[in-house]
Motif scaffolding. Structure first.
Motif, PDB file in Angstrom:
ATOM      1  N   TRP A 102       1.933   5.911   1.893  1.00 44.97           N
ATOM      2  CA  TRP A 102       1.279   7.066   2.469  1.00 44.97           C
ATOM      3  C   TRP A 102       0.456   6.884   3.267  1.00 44.97           C
ATOM      4  O   TRP A 102      -0.287   5.971   3.214  1.00 44.97           O
ATOM      5  CB  TRP A 102       1.142   8.085   1.109  1.00 44.97           C
ATOM      6  CG  TRP A 102       2.220   8.563   0.294  1.00 44.97           C
ATOM      7  CD1 TRP A 102       3.369   7.844  -0.154  1.00 44.97           C
ATOM      8  CD2 TRP A 102       2.639   9.949  -0.340  1.00 44.97           C
ATOM      9  NE1 TRP A 102       4.382   8.718  -0.708  1.00 44.97           N
ATOM     10  CE2 TRP A 102       3.838   9.999  -0.965  1.00 44.97           C
ATOM     11  CE3 TRP A 102       1.837  10.784  -0.227  1.00 44.97           C
ATOM     12  CZ2 TRP A 102       4.184  10.791  -1.868  1.00 44.97           C
ATOM     13  CZ3 TRP A 102       2.289  12.047  -1.000  1.00 44.97           C
ATOM     14  CH2 TRP A 102       3.415  12.237  -1.628  1.00 44.97           C
ATOM     15  N   HIS A 139      -3.211   6.961   4.727  1.00 46.26           N
ATOM     16  CA  HIS A 139      -4.612   7.148   4.293  1.00 46.26           C
ATOM     17  C   HIS A 139      -5.523   7.523   5.557  1.00 46.26           C
ATOM     18  O   HIS A 139      -5.128   7.568   6.723  1.00 46.26           O
ATOM     19  CB  HIS A 139      -4.948   5.914   3.813  1.00 46.26           C
ATOM     20  CG  HIS A 139      -4.823   4.678   4.550  1.00 46.26           C
ATOM     21  ND1 HIS A 139      -5.549   4.685   5.733  1.00 46.26           N
ATOM     22  CD2 HIS A 139      -3.995   3.536   4.350  1.00 46.26           C
ATOM     23  CE1 HIS A 139      -5.105   3.132   6.038  1.00 46.26           C
ATOM     24  NE2 HIS A 139      -4.318   2.770   5.225  1.00 46.26           N
ATOM     25  N   GLU A 172      11.426   8.429   1.218  1.00 45.05           N
ATOM     26  CA  GLU A 172      10.436   9.208   0.673  1.00 45.05           C
ATOM     27  C   GLU A 172       9.210   9.189   1.792  1.00 45.05           C
ATOM     28  O   GLU A 172       8.341  10.166   1.868  1.00 45.05           O
ATOM     29  CB  GLU A 172      10.100   8.506  -0.675  1.00 45.05           C
ATOM     30  CG  GLU A 172       8.782   9.303  -1.408  1.00 45.05           C
ATOM     31  CD  GLU A 172       8.051   8.240  -2.275  1.00 45.05           C
ATOM     32  OE1 GLU A 172       8.644   7.492  -2.870  1.00 45.05           O
ATOM     33  OE2 GLU A 172       6.823   8.279  -2.325  1.00 45.05           O
ATOM     34  N   TYR A 173       8.835   8.061   1.872  1.00 45.66           N
ATOM     35  CA  TYR A 173       7.729   7.942   2.891  1.00 45.66           C
ATOM     36  C   TYR A 173       7.906   8.430   4.373  1.00 45.66           C
ATOM     37  O   TYR A 173       6.602   8.961   4.637  1.00 45.66           O
ATOM     38  CB  TYR A 173       7.360   6.310   2.871  1.00 45.66           C
ATOM     39  CG  TYR A 173       7.036   5.514   1.660  1.00 45.66           C
ATOM     40  CD1 TYR A 173       6.191   6.082   0.741  1.00 45.66           C
ATOM     41  CD2 TYR A 173       7.769   4.387   1.272  1.00 45.66           C
ATOM     42  CE1 TYR A 173       5.901   5.266  -0.419  1.00 45.66           C
ATOM     43  CE2 TYR A 173       7.610   3.617  -0.022  1.00 45.66           C
ATOM     44  CZ  TYR A 173       6.523   3.941  -0.688  1.00 45.66           C
ATOM     45  OH  TYR A 173       6.290   3.398  -1.987  1.00 45.66           O
ATOM     46  N   ALA A 232       6.809  11.769   3.392  1.00 45.82           N
ATOM     47  CA  ALA A 232       5.311  12.111   3.346  1.00 45.82           C
ATOM     48  C   ALA A 232       4.551  12.010   4.571  1.00 45.82           C
ATOM     49  O   ALA A 232       3.693  12.663   4.874  1.00 45.82           O
ATOM     50  CB  ALA A 232       5.029  11.216   2.191  1.00 45.82           C
ATOM     51  N   ILE A 233       4.922  11.134   5.477  1.00 42.28           N
ATOM     52  CA  ILE A 233       3.994  10.569   6.480  1.00 42.28           C
ATOM     53  C   ILE A 233       4.107  11.753   7.509  1.00 42.28           C
ATOM     54  O   ILE A 233       3.148  12.415   7.899  1.00 42.28           O
ATOM     55  CB  ILE A 233       4.627   9.492   7.235  1.00 42.28           C
ATOM     56  CG1 ILE A 233       4.104   8.209   6.318  1.00 42.28           C
ATOM     57  CG2 ILE A 233       4.076   9.221   8.661  1.00 42.28           C
ATOM     58  CD1 ILE A 233       4.757   6.904   6.702  1.00 42.28           C
ATOM     59  N   ASP A 251       2.091  14.761   6.160  1.00 44.22           N
ATOM     60  CA  ASP A 251       0.823  14.515   6.464  1.00 44.22           C
ATOM     61  C   ASP A 251       0.258  14.847   7.784  1.00 44.22           C
ATOM     62  O   ASP A 251      -0.739  15.276   8.113  1.00 44.22           O
ATOM     63  CB  ASP A 251       0.115  13.356   5.751  1.00 44.22           C
ATOM     64  CG  ASP A 251       0.505  13.435   4.137  1.00 44.22           C
ATOM     65  OD1 ASP A 251       0.548  14.441   3.690  1.00 44.22           O
ATOM     66  OD2 ASP A 251       0.322  12.252   3.978  1.00 44.22           O
ATOM     67  N   LYS A 253      -2.516   0.163   2.469  1.00 40.33           N
ATOM     68  CA  LYS A 253      -1.441   0.482   1.614  1.00 40.33           C
ATOM     69  C   LYS A 253      -0.918  -0.468   0.728  1.00 40.33           C
ATOM     70  O   LYS A 253      -0.954  -0.084  -0.444  1.00 40.33           O
ATOM     71  CB  LYS A 253      -0.183   0.886   2.819  1.00 40.33           C
ATOM     72  CG  LYS A 253      -0.265   2.074   3.317  1.00 40.33           C
ATOM     73  CD  LYS A 253       1.028   2.265   4.176  1.00 40.33           C
ATOM     74  CE  LYS A 253       1.103   1.139   5.513  1.00 40.33           C
ATOM     75  NZ  LYS A 253       1.963   1.527   6.566  1.00 40.33           N
ATOM     76  N   TRP A 298       0.227   8.749  -5.184  1.00 39.02           N
ATOM     77  CA  TRP A 298      -0.245   8.558  -3.900  1.00 39.02           C
ATOM     78  C   TRP A 298      -1.093   9.760  -3.725  1.00 39.02           C
ATOM     79  O   TRP A 298      -2.227   9.761  -2.718  1.00 39.02           O
ATOM     80  CB  TRP A 298       0.660   8.544  -2.605  1.00 39.02           C
ATOM     81  CG  TRP A 298       1.729   7.315  -2.884  1.00 39.02           C
ATOM     82  CD1 TRP A 298       2.746   6.771  -3.326  1.00 39.02           C
ATOM     83  CD2 TRP A 298       1.227   6.036  -2.045  1.00 39.02           C
ATOM     84  NE1 TRP A 298       3.077   5.495  -3.097  1.00 39.02           N
ATOM     85  CE2 TRP A 298       2.176   5.039  -2.119  1.00 39.02           C
ATOM     86  CE3 TRP A 298      -0.084   5.777  -1.105  1.00 39.02           C
ATOM     87  CZ2 TRP A 298       2.137   3.839  -1.862  1.00 39.02           C
ATOM     88  CZ3 TRP A 298      -0.122   4.569  -0.626  1.00 39.02           C
ATOM     89  CH2 TRP A 298       0.790   3.421  -1.137  1.00 39.02           C
ATOM     90  N   ASP A 299      -0.961  11.059  -4.115  1.00 36.87           N
ATOM     91  CA  ASP A 299      -1.772  12.115  -3.939  1.00 36.87           C
ATOM     92  C   ASP A 299      -2.698  12.509  -5.111  1.00 36.87           C
ATOM     93  O   ASP A 299      -3.212  13.463  -5.340  1.00 36.87           O
ATOM     94  CB  ASP A 299      -0.803  13.355  -3.699  1.00 36.87           C
ATOM     95  CG  ASP A 299       0.083  13.714  -4.913  1.00 36.87           C
ATOM     96  OD1 ASP A 299       0.139  13.015  -5.853  1.00 36.87           O
ATOM     97  OD2 ASP A 299       0.383  15.046  -5.043  1.00 36.87           O
ATOM     98  N   THR A 301      -5.824   8.611   0.398  1.00 37.75           N
ATOM     99  CA  THR A 301      -4.630   9.384   1.360  1.00 37.75           C
ATOM    100  C   THR A 301      -4.884  10.716   1.717  1.00 37.75           C
ATOM    101  O   THR A 301      -5.764  11.131   1.083  1.00 37.75           O
ATOM    102  CB  THR A 301      -3.459   9.211   0.513  1.00 37.75           C
ATOM    103  OG1 THR A 301      -3.821  10.087  -0.798  1.00 37.75           O
ATOM    104  CG2 THR A 301      -3.228   7.728  -0.112  1.00 37.75           C
ATOM    105  N   ALA A 353      -2.570  12.928   1.537  1.00 40.10           N
ATOM    106  CA  ALA A 353      -2.283  13.841   0.481  1.00 40.10           C
ATOM    107  C   ALA A 353      -3.245  14.033  -0.796  1.00 40.10           C
ATOM    108  O   ALA A 353      -3.363  15.002  -1.271  1.00 40.10           O
ATOM    109  CB  ALA A 353      -0.847  13.325   0.033  1.00 40.10           C
TER     110      ALA A 353
END
Ligand code: ATP
Ligand code: MG
Length: 576
Positions: free
Chosen positions: A41, A43, A79-80, A83-84, A87, A281, A296-297, A303, A305
């Motif tokens: 994710w 940062h 998934e990444y 998420a990216i 964000d 990461k 990650w959150d 991060t 998130a």
């Protein structure tokens, strides 16, 4: 973006270089990109890169692509990717319809590799990883202890013919050789002073399914080959990246030139480092996998998130990025500057409420039995448009244990036997006594009397009441769980560890304290998940998605106390 000249000052070396490229005609427009690898994710360091990439494009009326640099199938995942994107959007950057994937260029990259083979600039090598390393050579100290790099050794396979190389490369792609048996290497110079230029590997064989291309490929391009060419394919004029890529720049230029591609220009800037934080990461993934954090959150994670969940507003993060500027040398920024920016932003917009984290009962002996008064309170003194609300006041309140002392220390202006305090928005009360729980010796009830003439906290007779404390009416109190966060790592530089230790040994033991006895005023019920409020005198808190109908959960975003201005006077940055 940044509006004052003071804020944009540090950006200048990139801006000047870009302006010069436009003046000289090297480029006719500005086109940047943000190239995350979907293996974790984002940062706050990535937020800085976003700020620079999108900021420079915007300053010159250009555009910025979002490109997933996904050439490493082992670690990447959809998934990444999701998420990216979430964000980046939340931070307020907009890539429009310019979303790209390096994996979409695999076919094109393959043909560019063939082109280099045909030019006699690439060859298939049979040496394994270990041998390649050994042949490449290393930096060694000479007799005066100055590092120098003796020439490496050519691979015995370096002079294969173009035809043989084309054939072997095609067979690598077709899956004829086991993983690691062969590589494709650029033919540059095994005596080059920059080790990266000593015939770098362009392709390796890896039978690992890719999250987008599945099993289509068993050979994957290396970063140093794929990155410059992906930039060139997209017509990126300025490829802005962090300083560790500086040493890769000759290679970046070599691939684009020799493949006759667009002459994208790489410019490096300093990475963001923040005290008490790790920003890589790889380390963040380790914290997640080893369950040192909840994910990650986790609100303690640096991060995007994590910060969002903790209650940091995007505007506060952007303000921070604008203030630290962009430098050419690595440095470490004090985390208190980030917290200061968050506080400033929240002070402007957060609704004020009253909550007590560690409650003890305060009984008003002369309060009319059963009476409830609804007192008016301002929602945000910084923002009159936020309006007012009503808070119930009754004969039994909760106050914080911290606000009472049996024996007050010097200069203690809160509650102790015989002393007066103002109850915020309410009345002035005088402490008449207290009771202790016979089992633990803890104070179980504090008693007081109130002065009906002091409603709203006014003292008509000009009496001096120095302390004001917050409270919650016991009958109306909403219980909630308060999660109190502190720095995840104790030392300023968590990666500095003595031999035999790892950065995990630097984790702070009490970075999360859960307070389950907390209570809040009824208006807290209206707060939505993700909203940050100020609990007066306590701190800023953000309602967490773990909240249920029965029990709200609030994350402490940041405390109210700000020592940044003091620190700023001493030193703005701790230089590396
Ligand atoms: P990490 O070290 O966290 O794995 P990375 O560089 O491998 O970071 P990428 O996904 O490749 O992660 O990074 C995307 C972009 O973000 C790159 O241009 C990189 O230079 C930039 N970047 C990463 N970390 C920082 C940082 N701490 N400060 C500034 N820019 C950063
Ligand atoms: Mg990287």
């Amino acid at each position: 973006m940044s509006d004052s000249s003071e804020k944009t000052e540090h950006f200048d070396f990139i801006r000047e270089a870009v302006a010069e490229d436009l003046r000289s005609g090297r480029f006719s427009q500005v086109h940047t990109r943000f190239p995350p690898e979907p293996n974790g994710w984002l940062h706050i360091g990535h937020a800085k890169a976003l700020f620079v990439d999108f900021g420079i494009a915007q300053d010159f009326g250009g555009v910025c692509n979002l490109r997933f640099d996904d050439t490493n199938p082992e670690k990447e995942d959809m998934e990444y990717v999701e998420a990216i994107q979430r964000d980046i959007k939340w931070l307020g950057f907009d890539w429009g319809d310019r979303l790209f994937f390096a994996s979409d260029y695999y076919e094109l990259l393959y043909s560019l590799a063939q082109k280099l083979i045909r030019k006699g600039l690439a060859y298939v090598d049979d040496l394994d990883d270990e041998q390649i390393k050994e042949y490449r050579g290393t930096n060694v100290p000479d007799k005066n202890n100055i590092t120098y790099t003796p020439p490496g050794k050519n691979s015995p396979y370096r002079d294969r013919s173009v035809e043989e190389n084309l054939d072997l490369f095609a067979r690598m792609r077709a899956g004829e050789f086991p993983d690691g048996a062969k590589t494709l290497r650029a033919k540059i110079d095994m005596a080059h002073p920059n080790l990266l230029m000593r015939d770098p590997v362009m392709y390796r064989i890896r039978r690992v399914p890719h999250y987008r291309t599945g099993n289509t490929w068993c050979i994957y391009p290396m970063y140093d080959f794929a990155h410059p060419l992906s930039d060139a394919i997209e017509g990126i004029t300025h490829s802005l990246c962090s300083l560790e890529y500086e040493i890769h720049r000759p290679l970046y230029d070599w691939f684009n030139q020799n493949c006759d591609m667009f002459p994208s220009r790489q410019i490096e800037f300093a990475r963001l480092n923040i005290s008490h934080t790790v920003l890589s990461k790889r380390w963040l993934l380790q914290l997640v996998l080893e369950k040192k954090v909840s994910g990650w959150d986790d609100p303690r994670m640096p991060t995007i998130a994590g910060m969002r969940r903790r209650g940091y507003p995007a505007a506060g993060i952007l303000d921070f990025l604008g203030r630290i500027g962009i430098a050419k040398t690595d440095s470490m920024v004090d985390i208190q500057l980030l917290e200061h920016c968050i506080r400033e932003e929240l002070n402007k917009r957060a609704m004020r409420l009253m909550a007590v984290l560690n409650p003890v009962k305060l009984v008003i002996e002369n309060w009319p039995k059963g009476q409830v008064e609804w007192l008016e309170a301002v929602n945000n003194p910084e923002d009159p448009s936020a309006g007012t609300r009503k808070i119930p006041f009754s004969g039994e309140l909760y106050i914080d244990r911290e606000d009472f002392r049996e024996v007050p220390p010097p200069k203690y202006y809160r509650l102790f036997p015989g002393n007066q305090v103002r109850l915020r928005y309410g009345y002035i009360v005088t402490c008449t006594g207290f009771e202790k729980d016979p089992a633990h010796g803890d104070i179980s009830v504090i008693t007081c009397t109130y002065d009906p003439a002091t409603r709203g906290g006014d003292a008509p007779d000009n009496r001096k009441v120095k302390g004001t404390i917050h409270w919650v009416s016991a009958e109306h109190a909403l219980p909630f769980e308060a999660r109190l966060y502190d720095y995840l790592f104790e030392p300023e530089r968590p990666m500095e560890v003595p031999e035999g230790k790892t950065f995990l040994d630097n984790l702070a033991p009490n970075s999360l304290i859960i307070e389950r006895r907390a209570v809040a005023e009824p208006a807290t019920r209206e707060i939505s998940v993700g909203q940050t409020v100020q609990f007066e005198r306590v701190g800023y808190f953000c309602k967490d998605p773990d909240s249920s109908a029965a029990m709200a959960v609030f994350n402490r975003t940041v405390s109210l106390k700000d020592s940044w201005t003091k620190i700023e006077k001493k030193q703005q940055e701790i230089v590396h």
